[in-house]
Each structure stands twice: as structure tokens, then as C-alpha cells.
Design a protein around this motif. Structure first.
Motif, mmCIF file in Angstrom:
data_model
loop_
_atom_site.group_PDB
_atom_site.id
_atom_site.type_symbol
_atom_site.label_atom_id
_atom_site.label_comp_id
_atom_site.label_asym_id
_atom_site.label_seq_id
_atom_site.Cartn_x
_atom_site.Cartn_y
_atom_site.Cartn_z
ATOM 1 N N GLY A 1 0.820 -1.214 0.000
ATOM 2 C CA GLY A 1 0.000 0.000 0.000
ATOM 3 C C GLY A 1 0.845 1.251 0.000
ATOM 4 N N ASP A 2 1.894 1.281 0.820
ATOM 5 C CA ASP A 2 2.785 2.444 0.856
ATOM 6 C C ASP A 2 3.429 2.671 -0.503
ATOM 7 O OD1 ASP A 2 2.123 2.588 3.504
ATOM 8 O OD2 ASP A 2 4.140 2.221 4.267
ATOM 9 N N VAL A 3 3.939 1.602 -1.098
ATOM 10 C CA VAL A 3 4.642 1.728 -2.382
ATOM 11 C C VAL A 3 3.712 2.308 -3.445
ATOM 12 C CG1 VAL A 3 5.747 0.447 -4.253
ATOM 13 C CG2 VAL A 3 6.307 -0.088 -1.874
ATOM 14 N N LEU A 4 2.504 1.774 -3.546
ATOM 15 C CA LEU A 4 1.572 2.234 -4.577
ATOM 16 C C LEU A 4 1.124 3.664 -4.334
ATOM 17 C CD1 LEU A 4 -0.648 -0.966 -5.030
ATOM 18 C CD2 LEU A 4 1.133 -0.107 -6.569
ATOM 19 N N ASN A 5 0.788 4.003 -3.093
ATOM 20 C CA ASN A 5 0.262 5.333 -2.806
ATOM 21 C C ASN A 5 1.335 6.408 -2.911
ATOM 22 O OD1 ASN A 5 -2.315 4.351 -2.484
ATOM 23 N ND2 ASN A 5 -2.165 4.170 -0.267
ATOM 24 N N PHE A 6 2.549 6.114 -2.477
ATOM 25 C CA PHE A 6 3.628 7.084 -2.657
ATOM 26 C C PHE A 6 3.972 7.251 -4.137
ATOM 27 C CE2 PHE A 6 4.214 6.940 1.863
ATOM 28 C CZ PHE A 6 4.925 8.090 2.186
ATOM 29 N N GLN A 7 3.894 6.180 -4.901
ATOM 30 C CA GLN A 7 4.150 6.292 -6.341
ATOM 31 C C GLN A 7 3.122 7.193 -7.010
ATOM 32 O OE1 GLN A 7 4.112 2.552 -8.431
ATOM 33 N NE2 GLN A 7 4.659 3.460 -10.390
ATOM 34 N N MET A 8 1.854 7.006 -6.661
ATOM 35 C CA MET A 8 0.806 7.858 -7.228
ATOM 36 C C MET A 8 1.011 9.310 -6.809
ATOM 37 S SD MET A 8 -2.547 5.404 -6.754
ATOM 38 C CE MET A 8 -3.647 6.670 -7.380
ATOM 39 N N ALA A 9 1.387 9.531 -5.564
ATOM 40 C CA ALA A 9 1.623 10.894 -5.097
ATOM 41 C C ALA A 9 2.799 11.524 -5.819
ATOM 42 C CB ALA A 9 1.866 10.897 -3.590
ATOM 43 N N ALA A 10 3.841 10.740 -6.090
ATOM 44 C CA ALA A 10 4.997 11.266 -6.822
ATOM 45 C C ALA A 10 4.607 11.698 -8.233
ATOM 46 C CB ALA A 10 6.098 10.216 -6.875
ATOM 47 N N GLU A 11 3.726 10.925 -8.855
ATOM 48 C CA GLU A 11 3.262 11.295 -10.202
ATOM 49 C C GLU A 11 2.439 12.581 -10.156
ATOM 50 O OE1 GLU A 11 1.198 7.799 -11.399
ATOM 51 O OE2 GLU A 11 3.034 6.625 -11.710
ATOM 52 N N LEU A 12 1.602 12.721 -9.134
ATOM 53 C CA LEU A 12 0.817 13.950 -8.982
ATOM 54 C C LEU A 12 1.720 15.148 -8.700
ATOM 55 C CD1 LEU A 12 -2.100 12.530 -6.803
ATOM 56 C CD2 LEU A 12 -2.240 13.242 -9.205
ATOM 57 N N ALA A 13 2.760 14.938 -7.895
ATOM 58 C CA ALA A 13 3.704 16.017 -7.606
ATOM 59 C C ALA A 13 4.451 16.430 -8.860
ATOM 60 C CB ALA A 13 4.683 15.567 -6.523
ATOM 61 N N ASP A 14 4.809 15.458 -9.677
ATOM 62 C CA ASP A 14 5.497 15.762 -10.931
ATOM 63 C C ASP A 14 4.626 16.631 -11.828
ATOM 64 O OD1 ASP A 14 7.815 15.159 -12.841
ATOM 65 O OD2 ASP A 14 6.099 14.448 -14.014
ATOM 66 N N ASP A 15 3.324 16.371 -11.835
ATOM 67 C CA ASP A 15 2.392 17.198 -12.619
ATOM 68 C C ASP A 15 2.401 18.651 -12.138
ATOM 69 O OD1 ASP A 15 1.659 14.998 -14.089
ATOM 70 O OD2 ASP A 15 -0.161 14.585 -12.926
ATOM 71 N N GLU A 16 2.760 18.852 -10.852
ATOM 72 C CA GLU A 16 2.811 20.200 -10.291
ATOM 73 C C GLU A 16 4.216 20.797 -10.359
ATOM 74 O OE1 GLU A 16 1.200 20.269 -6.360
ATOM 75 O OE2 GLU A 16 -0.711 19.351 -6.959
ATOM 76 N N GLY A 17 5.133 20.083 -11.010
ATOM 77 C CA GLY A 17 6.483 20.605 -11.166
ATOM 78 C C GLY A 17 7.412 20.308 -9.997
ATOM 79 N N ILE A 18 7.023 19.372 -9.107
ATOM 80 C CA ILE A 18 7.878 18.978 -7.990
ATOM 81 C C ILE A 18 8.553 17.659 -8.347
ATOM 82 C CG2 ILE A 18 7.993 18.397 -5.536
ATOM 83 C CD1 ILE A 18 5.372 19.939 -5.155
ATOM 84 N N GLU A 19 9.873 17.688 -8.468
ATOM 85 C CA GLU A 19 10.608 16.471 -8.792
ATOM 86 C C GLU A 19 10.753 15.609 -7.548
ATOM 87 O OE1 GLU A 19 14.840 15.059 -10.869
ATOM 88 O OE2 GLU A 19 14.445 17.185 -10.453
ATOM 89 N N VAL A 20 10.440 14.315 -7.699
ATOM 90 C CA VAL A 20 10.484 13.397 -6.562
ATOM 91 C C VAL A 20 11.390 12.215 -6.874
ATOM 92 C CG1 VAL A 20 9.145 11.813 -5.116
ATOM 93 C CG2 VAL A 20 8.183 14.034 -5.749
ATOM 94 N N GLU A 21 12.245 11.886 -5.933
ATOM 95 C CA GLU A 21 13.019 10.640 -5.960
ATOM 96 C C GLU A 21 12.532 9.765 -4.816
ATOM 97 O OE1 GLU A 21 15.522 9.366 -7.781
ATOM 98 O OE2 GLU A 21 16.351 11.029 -8.946
ATOM 99 N N THR A 22 12.528 8.452 -5.029
ATOM 100 C CA THR A 22 12.039 7.524 -4.018
ATOM 101 C C THR A 22 13.158 6.626 -3.516
ATOM 102 O OG1 THR A 22 9.814 7.508 -4.948
ATOM 103 C CG2 THR A 22 10.424 5.637 -3.559
ATOM 104 N N VAL A 23 13.231 6.489 -2.204
ATOM 105 C CA VAL A 23 14.144 5.535 -1.567
ATOM 106 C C VAL A 23 13.277 4.484 -0.891
ATOM 107 C CG1 VAL A 23 15.884 5.196 0.224
ATOM 108 C CG2 VAL A 23 15.973 7.238 -1.232
#
Length: 337
Positions: free
Chosen positions: A111-133
């Protein structure tokens, strides 16, 4: 049956009420009760990489208790033992962003992996670059009901502390993320449960563990471990230390290594017992040729009121020790600041 007695006003509002308490006693934090997001309350520094983590509540002080100078910029708090939804993670990402990108520290639960991935994609749409560890430090099991691959457990603390210091130093996004993946590769954990835990409002424990037995390799939500064995009549701490260190050493040879050590209570184990365990763990590590460079003992990554402990180690270097020793000021961890 009636629900287990707990110090709550309304089990349905446990997370909101707990965050109200955090806000009341830590005015330096910004607590968003609508989204269940905790963020640093000081002014964001332009050009600083943001650091965000989160997960289900019930593991306190992880993660909200680690928000502050030298660690997380924001944390998303899901329902008890339930991943935060993408909108929560996105709100935390916005709160942590100051124009240099944001690193998501994610425990390896589906659940964490999927939801953080979706949030990263939404952030990218807003111009926020996200890296995941992705943290997957638990050596007990490879796959479980909650994960594909290893679970993310106590090693998360090592990642959040080291990356928090690196971000404070001004390292760029790619370097902070690469450092986080290196810390994950150096971290291993193994947990043992002596009793189950009960979620708020429930009338029975989350799993069955008969008196006189312990679960070796337990997960932080009560997921099954490697096996269930009788509790020894004497020398319980020595047996837990021996089993835990052996499991870690089998996966990551510890001889000649300098280590960060976390002897972590699962929520219901007194500090007196954890200190007994810590002495036995250090003896086991020393017998295998490892040296403890830094250690923490206490309840840091918990599972409500579960009795038991988790041993986590991270092989270290002078550079990592410098980042570990760097100032930190959060509700649950502070030194040098």
C-alpha cells in the motif's frame, strides 16, 4: 467481547486526537488535521531538498515524531496500520518542497509503495521532482501478506536521520537519493514478538500468540515471522540477541564492520528489558568481530503495545557517522542542536 481498554476518547478518532496532542506540545511543528500531515513549522530554506516519509499510524514515534531539523520535513500519517492515501502524501510533499525536489522514504509495504508512487506522479504534474528511496531491511522473510520482497522496518530510522543531515548540508536531490539507497543496502533488521497488539476499537488482538511462545521474525504490523518457539525458562534476552544477530549476520556478514545499532522496543517492552537485550546484542556482535560505533535503545519503530524487540544494524563509514552525528531536533530524537 468488549474492546480492549486504551487511553483514547474515541477509537474512531485516535489518529486525529493523537495529532492534536502532538500539535499542543510541539508548537514548532505545523500539523494539518484535515490531511493528517505533520511538517516543520520553520521557514523553508530555498534550494534545500525536502524529505518526506509516512505510513500507517501505530508505529510512533515513526514517522511524525521524526519531523524537524536534521530529519524529515514532513510526514503523512495514515489510519492505524494503513497506508496514507496519495492526497495525504501529496500534501506532505508540497509542505516539504522548496524548489530543489523531494525525496520520499518509503517502507516496502504494498500500500505504501503504490500510494507514494501515485503521489509522486501527482507532484510531478505540479512541477515537484520526486526521488524515491525504498526501505527493505527486514531479513526475516522475503515475501509476506503485505509485501513483495522484504519488509521495511527499523532501518527506516537510519535512512531518515542520515538523509535529513545530508539535505541540511545542501546536497542535491540525486545525491541525497543515492545516499539513501546506499544506507538501505547497508541496513538489516530482525524482530521478535512476545505478545500481540490490539488496534483501537478492536475486541481482540491482531494475531494469536499463546502465552509462553514467541514469534521470531515478526513484522511491525504483527505479520508472521520465520517460526514460533517456546520462550526459554531463562536467558530470554540472550536467546533473542543470538537469534537476531545470527539472522542478520547470515544475510550481511558483520565481521570487521563498524555499525550503527538500534535496539528497538515494539511498544510494550520496558526500557529495563531493552537495556538487558542491548548488552547481549553488543556481546553477540563483538563475538562476530563487529564493533558498535553508535547505538540507540528505546521505542522508535513500534507496533502499538506489542511486547518484543527489533535489532537493526547499519554498516557505516566515517562519512555516514558524520551525518549520523549531525544536529537533529525532532520530538523523538534530538542531539547537537
Amino acid at each position: 467481547m468488549t474492546a480492549a481498554a486504551k487511553l483514547l476518547d474515541d477509537p474512531a478518532n485516535a489518529v486525529t486526537d493523537a495529532l492534536r496532542g502532538l500539535a499542543a506540545v510541539h508548537p514548532e511543528l505545523s500539523v494539518d488535521l484535515e490531511h493528517h500531515v505533520v511538517a516543520r513549522g520553520d521557514e523553508r530554506r530555498p534550494g534545500k531538498v525536502g524529505l518526506v516519509s509516512g505510513g500507517g499510524s501505530g508505529h510512533e514515534p515513526l514517522h511524525a515524531g521524526f519531523v524537524g531539523l536534521g530529519m524529515l520535513d514532513a510526514a503523512a500519517c495514515g489510519a492505524v496500520f494503513t497506508s496514507p492515501v496519495p492526497d495525504q502524501v501529496l500534501a506532505a510533499t508540497r509542505a516539504a518542497s522548496s524548489g530543489a525536489g523531494v525525496v520520499h522514504v518509503v517502507k516496502n509495504y504494498t500500500g505504501d509503495v503504490l500510494n507514494f508512487q501515485m503521489a509522486a506522479e501527482l507532484a510531478d504534474d505540479e512541477g515537484i521532482e520526486v526521488e524515491t528511496v525504498l526501505v527493505d531491511d527486514d531479513v526475516a522473510v522475503t515475501d509476506s501478506l503485505y509485501t513483495a520482497g522484504r519488509r521495511g522496518t527499523g532501518g527506516t530510522l537510519f535512512v531518515e536521520k542520515v538523509l535529513g543531515a545530508a539535505a541540511e548540508k545542501g546536497l542535491p536531490l540525486a545525491e541525497v537519493a543515492a545516499l539513501g539507497r546506499d544506507v538501505v543496502s547497508r541496513s538489516r533488521s530482525f524482530g521478535v514478538a512476545l505478545s500481540p497488539c490490539t488496534t483501537p476499537g478492536s475486541d481482540q488482538p491482531g494475531f494469536d500468540l499463546p502465552p509462553g511462545e514467541m514469534e521470531l521474525g515478526i513484522g511491525i504490523h504483527g505479520e508472521p515471522g520465520r517460526r514460533r518457539v517456546p520462550v526459554p525458562a531463562t536467558g530470554v534476552a540472550r536467546e533473542v540477541a543470538r537469534t537476531s544477530v545470527a539472522a542478520i549476520d547470515e544475510d550481511l556478514p558483520l565481521a570487521h564492520q563498524d555499525l550503527l545499532l538500534l535496539v528497538n522496543g515494539m511498544g510494550g517492552t520496558p526500557l529495563l528489558e531493552l537495556q538487558v537485550l542491548a548488552a547481549d546484542v553488543v556481546d553477540e556482535l563483538s563475538a562476530r568481530g563487529a564493533r558498535v560505533a553508535r547505538a540507540l535503545v528505546g521505542n522508535h519503530v513500534t507496533s502499538l503495545e506489542m511486547a518484543g524487540a527489533m535489532v537493526s544494524v547499519c554498516t557505516t563509514t566515517p562519512e555516514l557517522l558524520e551525518l549520523w552525528d549531525a544536529p537533529v531536533r525532532t520530538p523523538a530524537l534530538r542531539w547537537g542542536a
